[in-house]
Design a protein around this motif. Structure first.
Motif, mmCIF file in Angstrom:
data_model
loop_
_atom_site.group_PDB
_atom_site.id
_atom_site.type_symbol
_atom_site.label_atom_id
_atom_site.label_comp_id
_atom_site.label_asym_id
_atom_site.label_seq_id
_atom_site.Cartn_x
_atom_site.Cartn_y
_atom_site.Cartn_z
ATOM 1 N N GLN A 26 0.829 -1.203 0.000
ATOM 2 C CA GLN A 26 0.000 0.000 0.000
ATOM 3 C C GLN A 26 0.862 1.250 0.000
ATOM 4 N N GLU A 27 1.955 1.230 0.776
ATOM 5 C CA GLU A 27 2.860 2.376 0.801
ATOM 6 C C GLU A 27 3.532 2.574 -0.544
ATOM 7 N N ALA A 28 3.919 1.478 -1.179
ATOM 8 C CA ALA A 28 4.559 1.565 -2.495
ATOM 9 C C ALA A 28 3.588 2.114 -3.543
ATOM 10 N N MET A 29 2.341 1.657 -3.510
ATOM 11 C CA MET A 29 1.345 2.130 -4.477
ATOM 12 C C MET A 29 1.035 3.608 -4.260
ATOM 13 N N SER A 30 0.946 4.020 -3.004
ATOM 14 C CA SER A 30 0.676 5.427 -2.695
ATOM 15 C C SER A 30 1.799 6.318 -3.207
ATOM 16 N N ALA A 31 3.052 5.877 -3.028
ATOM 17 C CA ALA A 31 4.203 6.651 -3.498
ATOM 18 C C ALA A 31 4.199 6.757 -5.022
ATOM 19 N N ALA A 32 3.842 5.678 -5.688
ATOM 20 C CA ALA A 32 3.809 5.683 -7.152
ATOM 21 C C ALA A 32 2.710 6.596 -7.686
ATOM 22 N N LEU A 33 1.530 6.525 -7.079
ATOM 23 C CA LEU A 33 0.425 7.381 -7.515
ATOM 24 C C LEU A 33 0.734 8.854 -7.260
ATOM 25 N N LYS A 34 1.397 9.144 -6.153
ATOM 26 C CA LYS A 34 1.781 10.521 -5.848
ATOM 27 C C LYS A 34 2.762 11.044 -6.892
ATOM 28 N N GLU A 35 3.650 10.178 -7.343
ATOM 29 C CA GLU A 35 4.641 10.574 -8.349
ATOM 30 C C GLU A 35 3.976 10.899 -9.684
#
Length: 225
Positions: A167-176
């Motif tokens: 979930q943290e990885a997906m959130s970071a990717a979407l933010k990027e």
């Protein structure tokens, strides 16, 4: 003669009095005005049932609008795997793999929606075999498993220590990227570095897939393409 004159005078007084009374009664009567009746009728207040009907109509319109907005929001938010709740965590999926294929090494883990199932796909190997296990993310059931002889000399072990969550990885990717939703992610190790590869369907970029690489330990963006 005087007596006759008195009778005539009395009769005249009686008639005069009657005429005066009748005239007074006529003066006190108020004629009916049709225009006034129409005015009163048109100015009568709206009944409570009519008012309630109007309020109900307005309320129904507002509810319909809210429902339409809610449906649109739900449809949009349900597309990405980042918006779902899964009963089986990444750690639990790893445990299921290790129990199914003990004494093997995990090479990679991926997650997506396939054939109607949200599922983990865990790949591993030993000295001369490769294994693949598909695990239902909702129930923990094994959906599919494969095992075949393969040259595994150049296979790399996946570093599973100190991982950030998917979930943290997906959130970071979407933010990027700033828009879109996650279709799938994969956890793998190359050149001694373990990272999440997060595939994003970028709606604002013409439904173009963007791969964002996230450091599995720090959550930093490594690259994107």
């Amino acid at each position: 003669m005087l007596q006759n004159t008195s009778k005539k005078l009395l009769t005249g007084l009686v008639m005069l009095t009657s005429t005066t009374v009748l005239a007074a009664c006529g003066a006190n009567e108020t004629p009916t005005n049709p225009a006034s009746e129409e005015s009163v009728s048109s100015s009568m207040p709206v009944t409570s049932s009519q008012s309630q009907a109007g309020k109900t109509s307005e309320s129904s319109s507002a509810v319909s609008s809210d429902q339409a907005q809610s449906n649109t929001t739900e449809e949009s938010s349900s597309q990405g795997i980042e918006n779902q709740d899964y009963k089986i965590s990444l750690e639990q999926a790893i445990d299921i793999y290790n129990k199914t294929y003990p004494d093997t090494t995990i090479k990679s883990i991926s997650f997506d929606l396939d054939d109607g199932y949200y599922q983990y796909e865990v790949e591993g190997f030993n000295q001369n075999e490769e294994m693949e296990l598909n695990i239902d993310a909702m129930s923990g059931d094994i959906l599919e498993k494969e095992r075949e002889t393969e040259n595994t000399q150049n296979k790399t072990e996946l570093d599973l220590t100190n991982l950030i969550s998917p979930q943290e990885a997906m959130s970071a990717a979407l933010k990027e990227i700033g828009s879109g939703y996650v279709e799938e992610w994969e956890l793998e190790t190359k050149l001694g570095k373990t990272y999440y590869e997060v595939e994003i369907e970028n709606i604002e970029n013409g439904d173009h897939d963007v791969d964002v690489y996230i450091d599995s330990k720090t959550g930093e963006v490594i690259d994107k393409d």
